[in-house]
Design a protein around this motif. Structure first.
Motif, short mmCIF file in Angstrom:
data_model
loop_
_atom_site.label_atom_id
_atom_site.label_comp_id
_atom_site.label_asym_id
_atom_site.label_seq_id
_atom_site.Cartn_x
_atom_site.Cartn_y
_atom_site.Cartn_z
N GLU A 211 -1.80 -1.92 -9.63
CA GLU A 211 -2.69 -1.81 -10.87
C GLU A 211 -2.51 -1.78 -12.39
O GLU A 211 -2.55 -1.83 -13.34
CB GLU A 211 -3.88 -0.93 -10.77
N ARG A 217 -8.17 -3.27 -12.24
CA ARG A 217 -8.26 -1.72 -11.61
C ARG A 217 -8.85 -2.53 -10.72
O ARG A 217 -9.82 -4.31 -10.99
CB ARG A 217 -9.93 -1.31 -12.12
N GLN A 219 -11.56 -4.56 -8.11
CA GLN A 219 -12.85 -3.90 -8.02
C GLN A 219 -13.42 -3.54 -6.86
O GLN A 219 -14.78 -2.85 -5.74
CB GLN A 219 -13.92 -4.65 -8.72
N ASP A 245 -10.47 -7.00 -11.89
CA ASP A 245 -11.59 -7.02 -13.54
C ASP A 245 -11.15 -8.42 -13.88
O ASP A 245 -10.43 -9.22 -13.66
CB ASP A 245 -10.63 -6.35 -14.48
N ASP A 352 -4.37 8.36 -11.20
CA ASP A 352 -3.40 7.81 -10.43
C ASP A 352 -3.37 8.47 -9.00
O ASP A 352 -3.74 7.07 -7.98
CB ASP A 352 -1.85 7.34 -10.55
N ARG A 355 -7.77 7.61 -7.56
CA ARG A 355 -8.16 5.02 -8.07
C ARG A 355 -6.63 5.32 -6.15
O ARG A 355 -7.43 4.21 -5.22
CB ARG A 355 -6.66 4.71 -8.61
#
Length: 379
Positions: A211, A217, A219, A245, A352, A355
């Protein structure tokens, strides 16, 4: 930097691999000086560790709680500025939250926490304290990773279509976690490692790198987790298909049972006009491939590098920089941010961490279900 910042370390006592790496990285540029610590819950090992590192006996503390209380009571010009947390995963959240709430910046080993609930609690502590939180996703500190990121962001390859990342190790091919290897033992213990084994240990590195460099990103994902060594309680092999994305597709593979492999982190990204390839075991080269011209190899310290890459280099071309220097780039950027410098570099932080925890939980949920695709949500 107007002054050298003062650092305390929790964990990382004698014999600990990652503590020594953190100390070397923090010291490399002269921005940090280790002045305090609680290095082990074993009193004698803690004492020996502090003595061996040249820490004053009265600043070698028996626990994090003792460290925070004593350091907070010192004058501004003496107390530590930040706490480095280099413990097993289950201690990250309680220690990070306590340090942030006590008014100290935190540099924490990855993964951020055991689960998303803990990760969000750290994020909330960072917000209410106003202190900075850094996370040790080391590979983002390599100069040519920054060069790769900047070239993708600059549109050199056109619209990104493919993101492929692989992290291949072999050190857990045998049941050394049951044979007294302390590093292996805690990493395969769900109570201390968290929800994922290989997934949390190196899969998060691969995900973060993908990423970070692609700027995309994830999905949705489709995952398979495997445990090849009989009796092991957590995964040791991970395969994930990724939907990112703008229609990009990706593949992530992470394993710790590829017998003979060392530390094979590799990233490939392809767009409409070309692509790139970077390998952690050859970190000073970035391969650029094109549809309409010959392949290029960009070298650390050589011509053609961007300004953000050059700021991460310390030596001329032909003088290789490696893992500790990459780690040091994160510590340097962390110090610059604390000092409020206008040209402070970037480092992995709360976003981060959230995520990567969302990634771990989504992979586990997908692998355990009969769904083909699971949304990556929660961060």
């Amino acid at each position: 930097m107007t002054r050298t910042l003062r650092l305390a370390m929790v964990g990382g006592g004698e014999g600990a691999f990652i503590g020594a790496i953190h100390r070397a990285a923090a010291a490399l540029d002269g921005d940090w000086r280790l002045v305090a610590g609680a290095f082990s819950s074993d009193a004698e090992r803690n004492r020996r560790s502090g003595e061996g590192l040249g820490i004053a006996p009265d600043r070698t503390y028996a626990s994090l709680e003792a460290l925070l209380a004593a350091e907070a009571a010192l004058p501004d010009g003496e107390r530590v500025d930040a706490v480095s947390i280099v413990t097993p995963n289950h201690l990250h959240a309680p220690m990070a939250i306590a340090a942030l709430d006590a008014g100290f910046h935190v540099f924490c080993e990855k993964p951020m926490a055991l689960n998303m609930e803990e990760a969000k609690a750290i994020a909330q502590a960072a917000e209410r304290s106003g202190r900075h939180f850094a996370l040790a996703f080391t590979y983002s500190g390599y100069p040519l990773v920054e060069e790769a990121r900047a070239r993708v962001a600059g549109g050199d390859f056109g619209k990104i279509r493919l993101v492929q990342v692989e992290y291949s190790q072999g050190w857990l091919s045998q049941p050394i976690d049951r044979d007294g290897n302390k590093q292996a033992e805690w990493r395969t213990d769900p109570a201390r490692a968290g929800l994922g084994g290989c997934l949390g240990d190196i899969g998060t590195h691969a995900f973060h790198l993908a990423e970070h460099v692609s700027g995309l990103r994830v999905q949705e994902l489709c995952a398979d987790l495997a445990t090849h060594v009989p009796g092991r309680r957590l995964d040791d092999d991970v395969s994930v298909l990724l939907r990112l994305d703008h229609g990009a597709r990706g593949v992530l593979n992470a394993t710790q049972v590829a017998a003979g492999d060392e530390n094979g982190l590799k990233l490939r990204i392809h767009g409409e006009r070309g692509g790139l390839e970077w390998s952690q075991m050859e970190p000073n080269s970035l391969v650029l491939r094109w549809l309409d011209r010959p392949t290029e190899i960009v070298r650390a310290g050589g011509p053609g590098l961007g300004e953000s890459t050059l700021r991460r280099l310390r030596t001329p071309a032909g003088h290789p920089e490696g893992y500790i220097e990459a780690f040091a780039n994160l510590y340097r950027a962390f110090a610059q941010r604390i000092a409020g410098e206008d040209m402070a570099g970037t480092f992995p932080s709360v976003g981060d961490g959230l995520r990567t925890m969302a990634f771990v939980e989504s992979v586990i949920a997908d692998a355990a279900s009969d769904r083909k695709w699971t949304p990556l949500t929660g961060a």
